[in-house]
Design an enzyme around this catalytic site. Structure first.
Site, short mmCIF file in Angstrom:
data_model
loop_
_atom_site.label_atom_id
_atom_site.label_comp_id
_atom_site.label_asym_id
_atom_site.label_seq_id
_atom_site.Cartn_x
_atom_site.Cartn_y
_atom_site.Cartn_z
N GLU A 196 9.25 2.28 11.11
CA GLU A 196 10.27 3.33 10.98
C GLU A 196 9.51 4.64 10.93
O GLU A 196 8.78 4.92 9.98
CB GLU A 196 11.11 3.13 9.71
N CYS A 213 13.70 11.53 6.97
CA CYS A 213 13.49 11.22 8.39
C CYS A 213 14.76 11.36 9.21
O CYS A 213 14.69 11.64 10.41
CB CYS A 213 12.88 9.83 8.55
N LYS A 251 0.87 -1.17 0.00
CA LYS A 251 0.00 0.00 0.00
C LYS A 251 0.91 1.22 0.00
O LYS A 251 1.38 1.67 1.04
CB LYS A 251 -0.91 0.00 1.23
N GLU A 253 9.10 17.19 14.59
CA GLU A 253 9.62 16.97 13.24
C GLU A 253 8.87 17.86 12.26
O GLU A 253 7.64 17.78 12.14
CB GLU A 253 9.46 15.50 12.86
#
Length: 481
Positions: free
Chosen positions: A250, A284, A175, A384
């Site tokens: 992750e 990331c 997906k 973030e």
């Protein structure tokens, strides 16, 4: 390039099939222009069920393949991927705006190939069957795997999951991000042409919010591997809990970049800034918190400003563009809002800001932005941002710098720059992160990738990526003594 028909269909059981409940069409926006670049169909629960059922039917036979046969399949995938490498680079630029010549071709598209090549090398030597005394230890595929991937490094994140899953004998349902459908459809074409058996790889396009929990709770799914937001990771984990299936995550990062007093300041700051702004900050492991000695703060600010102003921001199809647009409208809004928060909280704006770069009023462009004199309690140091926004934090002692670096809910990566690798390595040992880059070191495709704390669990890449997709069976009494 990708077949337009394939964007309106899903790859299930070895062929392209129309959505079961009719076509729900969604526009894909070119982030550089704000204009529609294509149309993709979104699936429903029925399509997900079909894909999972196909993977479940295919798993026993594929899992029983001799390892040498699966290794040859990986070799075929590598060859077909290499043949379509330019197409993949163009697809990534079109869907998320990575500069074609400076990022998509040399890195974004290449990482997918590198993951398959790394998996091929590891599969050729991996110990799936060994004796320990009188017991045989078998490493066997975990089963049907749901792979849920993001838009920022779209094919990298697909391949780092898919390559080891196929290598060890799992079947999968992918997906991909609804914001990165082109590279995923192209990956399906590559696997089909490489001869991946029907049902071993399946792909359904659609909303992550709609499909994540369904895949995680599906009784025929044995394992979920997700790269994405912390909210998505928590949602998938909760959905998987009732069936006690394996979940590998992750998630986010807020990596600290400690520049030691002994470092070559020009070199260290230049590397830190350019690494932060690479991929428009949408990485990331981006070194988004730069920690520098207090007495060198003004010099660092001057270097950071010069570096940012030297970066070419603009058209991702132009040969010299270093930084393209933010990948989509939602993320663009988030980045602009966070820049405004930084100003409101009193951080010193060294360069950049919320306004679009001159001449780029269309599309989702943001200036490379640097804040300094930032407290680690400010929002721009805690959350973030996932955009080209760097926070510079001063420190007094190296011990204080380590405390600041570790004072984060995240623990994905870290960076240390010192006079020597030994000096930097001493600091790396004290950081609570899954990775540390010393003195500008590049990524290692065979090294484990993953984080501590709220940055997720499990590891990807290299042999560690294989482990995520394997079960361990002990056969006792295999040898009679």
């Amino acid at each position: 390039m990708i077949s337009a028909d394939h964007l309106l269909n899903f790859y299930i059981d070895g062929r392209w099939v129309a959505p079961e409940a009719g076509v729900s069409r969604h526009e894909i926006i070119n982030p550089a222009t704000g204009e529609v670049s294509g149309i993709v169909a979104y699936g429903t629960d029925a399509d997900v069920h079909s894909a999972v059922h196909a993977a479940a039917r295919a798993f026993p036979k594929y899992a029983a393949w001799p390892q040498a046969q699966r290794t040859e399949l990986l070799r075929s995938v590598c060859a077909e991927y290499e043949r379509r490498l330019h197409d993949m680079a163009e697809a990534i630029t079109a869907e998320m705006g990575a500069p074609l010549e400076t990022l998509s071709k040399p890195l974004q598209a290449q990482t997918g190939l590198w993951h398959f090549q790394t998996a091929l090398e590891i599969a050729s030597n991996f110990d799936f069957d060994r004796l320990r005394g009188t017991t045989r230890i078998l490493r066997e595929p975990v089963g049907v795997c749901a792979l849920i991937t993001p838009w920022n490094w779209p094919v990298n994140q697909i391949a780092c999951k898919l390559a080891p899953a196929l290598a060890v004998g799992c079947s999968v349902v992918l997906k991909p991000s609804q914001n990165a459908p082109y590279s995923a459809a192209l990956m399906a074409e590559i696997l089909h042409d490489a001869g991946v058996p029907a049902g071993v790889f399946n792909m359904v396009q659609g909303s992550g919010a709609a499909f994540g929990e369904l895949l995680a709770s599906h009784p025929q799914v044995d394992m979920v591997s997700l790269t994405g937001s912390n909210a998505a990771g928590a949602s998938v984990t909760k959905a998987a809990a009732d069936s006690v299936k394996r979940v590998s995550l992750e998630l986010g990062g807020k990596s600290a970049n400690i520049i030691l007093p002994t470092a070559d300041l020009q070199q260290a700051v230049t590397h830190g800034v350019t690494t932060m702004m690479h991929n428009s900050g949408q990485t990331c492991v981006a070194p988004s918190r730069m920690l520098v000695p207090h007495d060198k703060l003004q010099e660092v600010e001057a270097i950071a400003k010069r570096v940012c102003e030297s970066l070419v921001v603009g058209d991702p199809l132009a040969a010299d563009t270093f930084m393209g647009p933010i990948a989509n409208a939602r993320q663009y809004k988030r980045v602009v809002e966070m820049i405004e928060v930084g100003v409101a909280e009193g951080a010193y704006l060294v360069t950049g800001g919320a306004a679009k770069p001159a001449g780029y009023e269309r599309g989702y462009f943001v200036q490379p932005t640097v804040f300094s004199r930032v407290s680690n309690q400010m929002t721009i140091a805690r959350e973030e941002i996932f955009g080209p926004v760097l926070a510079i934090l001063p420190y007094g002692t190296v011990d204080e710098a380590i405390d600041i670096a570790n004072d984060s809910p995240y623990g994905l990566s870290g960076y240390v720059y010192g006079a020597t690798a030994d000096e930097a390595q001493d600091i790396a040992r004290r950081l609570r992160t899954g990775m540390v880059h010393l003195n500008g070191a590049n990524v290692d495709m065979a090294a484990p990738w993953g984080g501590y704390k709220q940055s997720g669990n499990g590891r990807e890449w290299g042999a560690w990526g294989f482990e995520e997709f394997l079960e361990t069976k002990a056969v006792l009494g295999a040898v009679v003594v």
